[in-house]
Structures are given as structure tokens and as C-alpha cells.
Design an enzyme around this catalytic site. Structure first.
Site, PDB file in Angstrom:
ATOM      1  N   LYS A   1       0.823  -1.228   0.000  1.00  0.00           N
ATOM      2  CA  LYS A   1       0.000   0.000   0.000  1.00  0.00           C
ATOM      3  C   LYS A   1       0.846   1.261   0.000  1.00  0.00           C
ATOM      4  CE  LYS A   1      -4.121  -2.074   1.985  1.00  0.00           C
ATOM      5  NZ  LYS A   1      -3.588  -3.406   2.313  1.00  0.00           N
TER       6      LYS A   1
HETATM    7  O1  LIG Z   1      -5.232  -4.018  -0.180  1.00  0.00           O
HETATM    8  C1  LIG Z   1      -5.666  -4.952   0.507  1.00  0.00           C
HETATM    9  O2  LIG Z   1      -5.324  -6.097   0.269  1.00  0.00           O
HETATM   10  C2  LIG Z   1      -6.709  -4.678   1.487  1.00  0.00           C
HETATM   11  C3  LIG Z   1      -7.572  -3.647   1.193  1.00  0.00           C
HETATM   12  C4  LIG Z   1      -8.761  -3.502   1.915  1.00  0.00           C
HETATM   13  O3  LIG Z   1      -9.608  -2.685   1.602  1.00  0.00           O
HETATM   14  N1  LIG Z   1      -8.995  -4.352   2.950  1.00  0.00           N
HETATM   15  C5  LIG Z   1      -8.114  -5.345   3.307  1.00  0.00           C
HETATM   16  O4  LIG Z   1      -8.430  -6.118   4.232  1.00  0.00           O
HETATM   17  N2  LIG Z   1      -6.937  -5.478   2.620  1.00  0.00           N
HETATM   18  C6  LIG Z   1      -5.931  -6.488   3.029  1.00  0.00           C
HETATM   19  O5  LIG Z   1      -6.486  -7.792   2.786  1.00  0.00           O
HETATM   20  C7  LIG Z   1      -6.127  -8.701   3.823  1.00  0.00           C
HETATM   21  C8  LIG Z   1      -7.400  -9.197   4.497  1.00  0.00           C
HETATM   22  O6  LIG Z   1      -7.096 -10.201   5.417  1.00  0.00           O
HETATM   23  P1  LIG Z   1      -8.218 -11.129   6.081  1.00  0.00           P
HETATM   24  O7  LIG Z   1      -9.235 -10.220   6.692  1.00  0.00           O
HETATM   25  O8  LIG Z   1      -7.443 -11.897   7.120  1.00  0.00           O
HETATM   26  O9  LIG Z   1      -8.770 -12.027   5.013  1.00  0.00           O
HETATM   27  C9  LIG Z   1      -5.190  -7.928   4.752  1.00  0.00           C
HETATM   28  O10 LIG Z   1      -3.876  -8.179   4.311  1.00  0.00           O
HETATM   29  C10 LIG Z   1      -5.530  -6.479   4.513  1.00  0.00           C
HETATM   30  O11 LIG Z   1      -4.427  -5.618   4.722  1.00  0.00           O
END
Ligand SMILES: O=C(O)c1cc(=O)[nH]c(=O)n1[C@@H]1O[C@H](COP(=O)(O)O)[C@@H](O)[C@H]1O
Length: 281
Positions: A99
């Protein structure tokens, strides 16, 4: 030029061959503990290698979350380098979730760090933030075009706090999020079968029919599993754009470790649910 085919074309093929699931590599301290691993570089290395060995030969995309590696300083970053390399060697595309976002001249250095083929952290694509102004991402867009890599630009994020920025209405009546999507549509114009400049749009956001999600590039959709969304939500959230959605699941898969077979089975269950949901549209 690196000779790499554009990221969008490589991603489309991987999604068609393997299904669109992206497994996140997010070595939370709590997951290291659940796996019986130490909260140090040795535990980090074991965790990441296990995930890569379990799923990199079958899912389209792996997304390491840089924060969990940076936590351990330079030795953690060295593990991230190995993780990216081994995942790519096993046939997965790697989206580096770092990011990044800064003024253009600094953004150029971030782009060199992740999108230049001889960089130690070279990845197929990088997550970036447009909230210093979309134009500040220009150097990353240019390098991605040159090297056949891609970007995933935060548009409508999965977290509830995102709305105060992304749903804000500009002087021209459009929301900030819609404006980001508009920039991406321009970036991807004419690219077949899929552009290389994707959006991040949370699977948690409910009805997004007021947004034009059909912007010619992929949509990284986090939020399935630990954040409460399910594969079955995808058609209602993304409508016809669901074909271009790369749903990310991190903790929802990772909590099934450390057993590699259990990790693989969990990923395959999510992949199957996603396949059924996309086919229903
Ligand atoms: O850019 C991302 O991947 C991201 C954007 C967003 O809006 N929300 C989000 O959860 N993420 C990332 O996606 C992953 C979600 O993880 P889980 O919630 O464990 O499935 C994490 O690494 C967050 O940093």
C-alpha cells in the site's frame, strides 16, 4: 523491457486456469502462536514457506502483507524476498501488499523497489494508495507498463472507516472512490483481455450498483472470511464485474494451518464457493 507479458493478460490466464482466488500471506502474531510457532524470524519463515508450499502451485495469486514481515526488520524483509521468489517459482502471481503512496518523485523509488525485475522484492503487482492524488501514482503506472507488472489502487476499501474519504462527494458531484475508478478505466482503455491497473474494492461493502466497477481491469476484493463477507456475496456486490474479481482470503485460510493438507483443503473450499458464485451471474 523485461519481456514479461502485461500483468492483466497474465492474471486473466491464471484466473481462467486456476480460478480467481488470492490467498493472503498475513503472518499475524496470533496465527504464529496458533500454529505453535515462535513470534520471531524463524516462525515467520516457517509460516510463509508452509503457505507457499501448500497453495502456490494451485491458486492464481498470493498476496503477502508486507507489514507482518517488516515487523521483524531487515531479517523479516529477507524472508519476504524469499517468499515472493518461491511463490513465483511455484507458478503463482504475487501481489505485494505494501500500500505505497507518496509524492511522485518518491513514488518512483517505491515503484523501483517492487516493479523492476532485478529488485529483490520484485512482484507481479503492488497495492498502492491514490490518496495523495491519483496523479502522484504516475511513475508507478509508467514503470508497470514498461515491466509488464500491475497495480491495485485502493478505491473502496473493506474497512468501515474508508467511507469518510472514499464516499466523500467532490465539487463535480462524483465521489472520490468513483473518481479513482474513472482514472483506472482510462488507464486500461483498449487493453485486452484485461488491463493491468486494478482497483481494490472490499467484498464487505454491500450494494455498489451506484459505482461503475466495469473499468477494464481486475478488482482485488478483500473481506471474505475474517471480515465477514462470503463468496456468495460476490454477485450482489460486484454485479457483472464479478468476472474480473480476485477475491482475497487471508485469515479464513491461514487459520487452518499449520497442516499443509488442511490449508490446501481450506483454499480449495473457498475456490469452489467462489467458482459457484461467479458462475451464478
Ligand atoms: O489491499 C488490501 O489487500 C486490502 C484492502 C482492503 O480494503 N482491505 C483489506 O483487508 N486489505 C488487506 O487484505 C487482507 C485481508 O485479510 P483477512 O481479513 O485476514 O482475510 C489484509 O492483508 C488487509 O491488509
Amino acid at each position: 523491457m523485461t519481456g514479461l507479458e502485461p500483468f492483466g493478460a497474465r492474471l486473466r490466464r491464471a484466473m481462467d486456469e486456476r480460478g480467481p482466488l488470492c490467498v493472503g500471506i498475513d503472518p499475524h502474531a496470533s496465527l504464529l502462536a496458533e500454529w505453535g510457532l515462535s513470534d520471531d524470524v524463524t516462525g515467520l519463515e516457517r509460516f510463509s514457506r508452509t503457505v507457499v508450499e501448500a497453495v502456490a502451485d494451485r491458486v492464481a495469486v498470493l498476496k503477502p502483507q508486507s507489514a507482518f514481515f517488516e515487523r521483524f526488520g531487515s531479517r523479516g524483509v529477507a524472508v519476504l524476498e524469499t517468499t515472493v521468489r518461491e511463490a513465483r517459482e511455484a507458478g503463482a502471481l504475487v501481489v505485494m501488499d505494501a500500500k505505497r503512496g507518496d509524492i511522485g518523485s518518491t513514488m518512483a523509488a517505491y515503484a523501483e523497489s517492487f516493479l523492476r525485475e532485478d529488485a529483490p522484492l520484485f512482484s507481479d503487482a503492488l497495492t498502492v494508495s491514490p490518496y495523495l492524488g491519483y496523479g502522484s501514482l504516475g511513475p508507478a503506472v509508467a514503470l508497470a507498463r514498461e515491466t509488464g507488472t500491475g497495480l491495485f489502487v485502493l478505491a473502496l476499501t473493506s474497512n468501515p472507516e474508508g467511507g469518510e474519504v472514499q464516499h466523500a462527494i467532490r465539487a463535480d458531484g462524483r465521489t472520490v472512490g468513483a473518481t479513482v475508478l474513472g482514472h483506472l478505466a482510462a488507464e486500461n482503455a483498449g487493453e485486452e483481455p484485461l488491463g493491468s491497473f486494478g482497483a481494490v474494492v472490499g467484498a464487505t461493502l454491500g450494494d455498489l450498483s451506484s459505482y461503475d466497477l466495469d473499468m477494464g481491469g481486475p478488482i482485488l476484493a478483500p473481506g471474505i472470511g475474517a471480515q465477514g463477507a462470503t463468496a456468495a456475496d460476490l454477485p450482489a456486490v460486484f454485479g457483472g464485474a464479478v468476472r474480473n474479481v480476485v477475491p482475497n482470503v487471508s485469515r479464513g485460510v491461514l487459520r487452518h494451518g499449520p497442516d499443509a493438507v488442511a490449508l490446501r483443503d481450506a483454499a480449495e473450499r473457498f475456490a469452489e464457493e467462489i467458482r459457484a458464485a461467479v458462475a451464478s451471474v
